[in-house]
Design an enzyme around this catalytic site. Structure first.
Site: not given
Ligand code: SIN
Length: 360
Positions: A43, A57, A123-124, A196, A317
């Site tokens: 992103t 987007y 971010t993923d 995340k 467990e």
């Molecule tokens: C992001 O970057 O926030 C989402 C898409 C990705 O991880 O490439």
């Protein structure tokens, strides 16, 4: 005050001023650090059709030079150059991408003229790449991963400020020897502990139980703690020798999950299974025979938890000694998978692998 004393004080004041001027001059002349930005997409390199488009987007469309050009302030804090390593959405990141990226990072950091590296990333799966590099990078020089939650075309896009902070951090002495770092939304988190936590919030990256290592203040890092786990220069993993990572799958526990996924992974020929169990890594009575059968076939089984924080207790467990299972400590399932894959490049001895989970 008599004239002699006044004269003496004037001389002292002039000396103090001269010293300050010399120090300021030296600081002004200090060479800027050399920081290489390796761009991988996400992103932070995304574009929307309008300035208010923050969902729907296109990711990974803006090239690395445009990302750099969008933040002219970078010139004041570092000598920056960019390389486009990949241009992908991070859900498409693979183990092969990690090996390629890790090798490039090690090549660059071996050069005297490179002081630090910034990796722009979606971010993923950013936390997974960060943890892989934490185990695979062989240098103490800073490596900082950065992304954005809003595309570059959005009002109040977070990418430019995040990039500025990440470059400042990667060029700083304070970041040396701290392992791979994630810098977003003014926070500095360690690769091992960060995850995340929110699908859309700007402050999504958190080290849930342990908290951030520090924060960025007016563009400078302030550290408060450091990771005690082995990383980078103390890591035993050497990716120069690895052509591909052993396949490791994750099984997600929930009420009535049965054994079908474990059986499918076993049939697919994985070398390791991370079991993301409920609570303290529990394994249901329905799933247990399939997991034990997988272990009997030589597949290494690591028990982790789907909860998101807290450690899985060995022999808690489940009787891990009896079934020859390994526990993941407090690593999330997705990070346990990375450590297990790297561990399997060195050994299949579960005692050794448990030692690695206790140390990394
Ligand atoms: C992001 O970057 O926030 C989402 C898409 C990705 O991880 O490439």
């Amino acid at each position: 005050m008599n004239r002699r004393r006044l004269g003496f004080m004037t001389v002292v004041s002039l000396l103090v001023l001269a010293t300050h001027a010399t120090l300021a001059g030296q600081a002004a002349q200090a060479p800027l650090p050399n920081v290489v930005i390796l761009a991988t997409g996400g992103t932070i390199a995304g574009t929307g059709t309008t300035s208010t488009t923050t969902v729907g987007y296109a990711v990974a469309t803006v090239g690395v030079q445009s990302l750099i050009d969008a933040v002219p302030e970078l010139k004041r804090i570092a000598m920056v150059r960019g390389e486009q390593v990949f241009q992908i959405a991070s859900e498409n990141m693979t183990c092969d991408h990690w090996l390629k990226l890790g090798r490039r990072v090690n090549e660059l950091l071996a050069q005297d003229e490179v002081d630090g590296i910034v990796i722009t990333h979606g971010t993923d799966t950013l936390e997974e790449t960060a943890y892989f590099l934490n185990l695979a990078v062989t240098s103490a020089k800073p490596v900082v991963l950065v992304g954005a939650m809003r595309p570059s075309t959005a009002l109040s896009a977070d990418g430019p400020m995040n990039l500025y902070d990440a470059v400042s951090l990667a060029g700083s002495r304070e970041a040396v020897g701290r392992g791979v770092l994630v810098c977003m939304n003014d926070q500095i988190n360690g690769a091992r502990d960060v995850t995340k936590t929110n699908t859309s919030d700007l402050g999504t990256f958190r080290s849930r139980e342990l908290g951030p290592l520090g924060s960025m203040r007016a563009g400078r890092p302030a550290f408060y703690r450091t990771s005690t786990r082995r990383h980078t220069t103390q890591s035993e993993f050497d990716i120069r020798e690895i052509r591909e990572l052993p396949r490791v799958g994750i099984v997600y526990g929930y009420a009535d999950y049965g054994s079908a996924v474990i059986e499918a992974l076993t049939a697919a020929g994985v070398k390791g299974i991370v079991h993301a169990g409920v609570g303290n890594g529990s394994v249901s009575l329905d799933a247990r025979p399939a997991l034990v059968a997988a272990r009997v076939k030589g597949i290494v089984v690591v028990r982790s938890s789907r909860v998101g924080s807290g450690a899985v207790a060995r022999n808690g467990e489940v009787n891990d000694d009896a079934f020859d299972f390994v526990v993941a400590d407090d690593l999330t399932p997705q990070k346990a998978r990375i450590l297990l894959a790297l561990a399997l490049t060195k050994t299949v001895d579960t005692r050794e692998i448990q030692r690695m989970f206790n140390q990394y």
